[in-house]
Write a protein that holds these residues in place. Structure first.
Motif, PDB file in Angstrom:
ATOM      1  N   ILE A 177     -38.408  31.253  37.161  1.00  0.00           N
ATOM      2  CA  ILE A 177     -39.374  30.719  38.123  1.00  0.00           C
ATOM      3  C   ILE A 177     -38.632  30.022  39.264  1.00  0.00           C
ATOM      4  O   ILE A 177     -38.981  30.174  40.444  1.00  0.00           O
ATOM      5  N   GLY A 178     -37.574  29.271  38.911  1.00  0.00           N
ATOM      6  CA  GLY A 178     -36.774  28.588  39.926  1.00  0.00           C
ATOM      7  C   GLY A 178     -36.193  29.574  40.929  1.00  0.00           C
ATOM      8  O   GLY A 178     -36.253  29.360  42.148  1.00  0.00           O
ATOM      9  N   GLN A 179     -35.643  30.674  40.413  1.00  0.00           N
ATOM     10  CA  GLN A 179     -35.063  31.690  41.299  1.00  0.00           C
ATOM     11  C   GLN A 179     -36.117  32.260  42.246  1.00  0.00           C
ATOM     12  O   GLN A 179     -35.858  32.491  43.421  1.00  0.00           O
ATOM     13  N   LEU A 180     -37.319  32.480  41.707  1.00  0.00           N
ATOM     14  CA  LEU A 180     -38.389  33.056  42.525  1.00  0.00           C
ATOM     15  C   LEU A 180     -38.836  32.074  43.606  1.00  0.00           C
ATOM     16  O   LEU A 180     -39.041  32.455  44.762  1.00  0.00           O
ATOM     17  N   LEU A 181     -38.970  30.795  43.225  1.00  0.00           N
ATOM     18  CA  LEU A 181     -39.414  29.797  44.192  1.00  0.00           C
ATOM     19  C   LEU A 181     -38.362  29.627  45.290  1.00  0.00           C
ATOM     20  O   LEU A 181     -38.690  29.578  46.479  1.00  0.00           O
ATOM     21  N   LEU A 182     -37.078  29.551  44.879  1.00  0.00           N
ATOM     22  CA  LEU A 182     -35.992  29.408  45.858  1.00  0.00           C
ATOM     23  C   LEU A 182     -35.980  30.557  46.853  1.00  0.00           C
ATOM     24  O   LEU A 182     -35.739  30.370  48.043  1.00  0.00           O
ATOM     25  N   ALA A 183     -36.248  31.770  46.347  1.00  0.00           N
ATOM     26  CA  ALA A 183     -36.207  32.955  47.208  1.00  0.00           C
ATOM     27  C   ALA A 183     -37.508  33.114  47.996  1.00  0.00           C
ATOM     28  O   ALA A 183     -37.633  34.022  48.815  1.00  0.00           O
ATOM     29  N   GLY A 184     -38.476  32.229  47.730  1.00  0.00           N
ATOM     30  CA  GLY A 184     -39.733  32.291  48.466  1.00  0.00           C
ATOM     31  C   GLY A 184     -40.616  33.465  48.073  1.00  0.00           C
ATOM     32  O   GLY A 184     -41.402  33.958  48.882  1.00  0.00           O
ATOM     33  N   VAL A 185     -40.468  33.930  46.834  1.00  0.00           N
ATOM     34  CA  VAL A 185     -41.325  35.033  46.376  1.00  0.00           C
ATOM     35  C   VAL A 185     -42.690  34.466  45.972  1.00  0.00           C
ATOM     36  O   VAL A 185     -42.772  33.628  45.078  1.00  0.00           O
ATOM     37  N   PRO A 186     -43.776  34.887  46.650  1.00  0.00           N
ATOM     38  CA  PRO A 186     -45.094  34.354  46.271  1.00  0.00           C
ATOM     39  C   PRO A 186     -45.508  34.841  44.883  1.00  0.00           C
ATOM     40  O   PRO A 186     -45.362  36.024  44.573  1.00  0.00           O
ATOM     41  N   ILE A 187     -45.971  33.911  44.061  1.00  0.00           N
ATOM     42  CA  ILE A 187     -46.552  34.276  42.766  1.00  0.00           C
ATOM     43  C   ILE A 187     -48.061  34.104  42.912  1.00  0.00           C
ATOM     44  O   ILE A 187     -48.559  32.988  42.993  1.00  0.00           O
ATOM     45  N   LEU A 188     -48.768  35.228  43.030  1.00  0.00           N
ATOM     46  CA  LEU A 188     -50.221  35.180  43.230  1.00  0.00           C
ATOM     47  C   LEU A 188     -50.884  35.231  41.866  1.00  0.00           C
ATOM     48  O   LEU A 188     -51.139  36.318  41.328  1.00  0.00           O
TER      49      LEU A 188
END
Lengths: 435, 91
Positions: A202-213
């Motif tokens: 989740i951290g990697q996704l948030l850092l990369a700015g990947v939206p989790i819809l």
């Protein structure tokens, strides 16, 4: 004197650990996998080329080291499929290293399959399982060209999304029907290693700015100007996302088609890993060892242990994950139009299924048999692996998954030439010394 | 190192060591591997040899899953729809 080598089907964590355990006990197992390398899906990076210097997890490294140690005692047959087993105890392997032989025991370690909810457009080229994208990434270090989108539900989506970020190919978004991030207190009850892994993803996704819809459905897919258009729905709000590839994933199921024990006659047969119970890679390795010990017990080679239930910790983890990823209550039930393809192999739609039920109820009783023989559901080359979960769910008063699926060989389509080409070692005295 | 290729319906497609036919075609931007008998697209779907959605005709092997079969230099690979149109009924 043991005169026939045990067979292990599937070279993922359960199969590899079973092979290691049998080899350490002095046996010479035959380990077969239809993929061109070891590792199964979860450790597919074990078959990546050395020039990719794949980043292996600690578990994968240890597994490979242990397997390398026993490698001379294992008859590893890759790009070779287990096809069938007959009542005389003859197993048929087909493909690159096909053969017929009579294993004294069999361990099925065939892993899991992804469940993918039918949606309009799910048969378009460029729409695949999320796992297919992950395997491409793990084995070749590359992904298909263009914009990527992940949709569905379950922990695997986030692992794959994070691996895409690490490969500099972040997905446009992750579309999730549940609200897994809304239950932090529940998540804290996960075992430390699961929680650590999840937090990292989740951290990697948030850092990369990947939206989790989250709490969002991918309702249908269409093509427009050469792109795939994903239509999403969230509590009455709709959106369109234009991408080039879509990876779908709606959870995992046992990949146990055609491997039930009652079909194998007198030969002792055991299931190990996710094909026995979908509990993940750590449980799979333990279960592979357990199945191997059961084989040793059955063959009286060493004291073994009787069948035991999987470790409760793994079951608790999966139960908790299922709760975390429960479909958002505010999300409407998916409404599929009648032209939605349900059976991909035979191109049979929801409308076909409804009509079959309607016609049958007027004339005669509908059964699993009529849905198969007259309507062709589950009769294509995938043998129902993609559709029967959904056919059963759509016809709860008519039939069940078990009835629809049945049990039969071969486990997958086989080329006739492969059967003719398979050397027959069922009566060759020169093989009597192999154990 | 010279680039190795497979022949996809007669057209050279580059591949890297470890590439399956599916991964080489995907990297070349080819997502549709012809049509299935139902006229739905043949394409990679499950990626693990279960769905039979990516079947192609491979020289020296026969009909096989593009997702499971490693590329071999100069190997001819054809879509099944292409094969049906160009091959006679018996060989």
């Amino acid at each position: 004197m043991i005169d026939t080598r045990p067979l292990i089907v599937g070279a993922g964590p359960a199969g590899l650990r079973a092979a290691i355990t049998l080899s350490d006990a002095g046996l010479h197992p035959v380990l077969v996998d239809h993929a061109p390398g070891i590792g199964g899906a979860v450790y597919a990076n074990l078959r990546a080329q050395p020039n990719l210097t794949p980043k292996l997890t600690r578990e994968a490294r240890i597994l490979r080291q242990d397997f390398d140690r026993v490698r001379p005692r294992v008859d590893l047959r890759l790009s070779t499929a287990f096809a069938a087993f007959d009542q005389t105890g003859t197993a048929l392997l087909t493909g690159q290293a096909g053969m017929m032989f009579k294993p004294r025991a069999v361990i099925f370690a065939t892993g899991a399959r992804e469940r993918i909810q039918p949606r309009p457009g799910w048969t378009l080229a460029g729409v695949s399982s999320a796992g297919a994208l992950q395997i491409a990434l793990k084995t070749t270090g590359t992904l298909p060209l263009g914009r990527l989108l992940l949709a569905g539900t379950g922990p695997l989506l986030y692992a794959i999304a994070a691996q895409m970020v690490a490969a500099d190919r972040p997905p446009v978004a992750v579309i999730e029907t549940g609200n897994p991030l809304r239950h932090p207190l529940m998540a804290l009850r996960l075992p430390a290693r699961v929680l650590t892994e999840a937090t990292r993803y989740i951290g990697q996704l948030l850092l990369a700015g990947v939206p989790i819809l989250s709490g969002t459905d991918l309702t249908r897919i269409e093509t427009r100007n050469g792109a795939l258009i994903a239509h999403t729905s969230r509590q009455g709000r709709w959106a369109e996302i234009s991408v080039d590839h879509i990876g779908l994933h709606d959870g995992l199921a046992r990949n146990d088609f055609g491997i039930s024990a009652e079909m194998t006659g007198q030969t002792p047969v055991f299931q190990a890993g996710d094909c026995r119970s979908v509990l993940g890679r750590w449980a799979a390795e333990e279960d592979g060892k357990r199945a191997a010990e059961q084989v040793l017990h059955a063959l009286n080679a060493t004291p073994g242990r009787a069948a035991i239930a999987p470790d409760q910790r793994f079951i608790k983890t999966q139960t908790l994950l299922a709760k975390l990823f429960a479909r958002a209550p505010a999300l409407a039930a998916p409404e599929l139009p009648d032209d939605t393809v349900i059976c991909r192999c035979e191109n049979r739609s929801l409308g076909d299924l409804k009509q079959a039920l309607q016609t049958a109820s007027e004339q005669t009783q509908t059964t699993a048999r009529t849905l198969r023989l007259t309507e062709r559901f589950g009769m294509g080359p995938c043998q129902g692996r993609q559709c029967l979960d959904w056919v059963a769910a759509l016809t709860p008063d008519t039939t069940s998954f078990a009835d629809l699926r049945g049990n039969r060989w071969p486990i997958k389509p086989v080329r006739v030439r492969d059967i003719l080409d398979a050397p027959d070692f069922t009566a060759d005295p020169s093989h009597q010394d192999l154990k | 190192m010279s680039v190795q290729t497979i022949l996809w319906n007669g057209t050279p497609i580059a591949f890297l060591p470890g590439d399956t036919i599916a991964s080489a075609l995907s990297r070349a931007g080819i997502t549709e591997f012809g049509l299935r008998q139902t006229a739905l697209p043949a394409a990679i779907f499950c990626g693990i040899g279960q769905c039979q959605n990516c079947l192609v005709s491979i020289e020296g092997i026969g009909v096989a899953e593009a997702c499971l079969t490693l590329c071999d230099a100069e190997q001819s690979v054809r879509s099944l729809s292409d094969h049906r149109l160009t091959e006679s009924a018996h060989d």
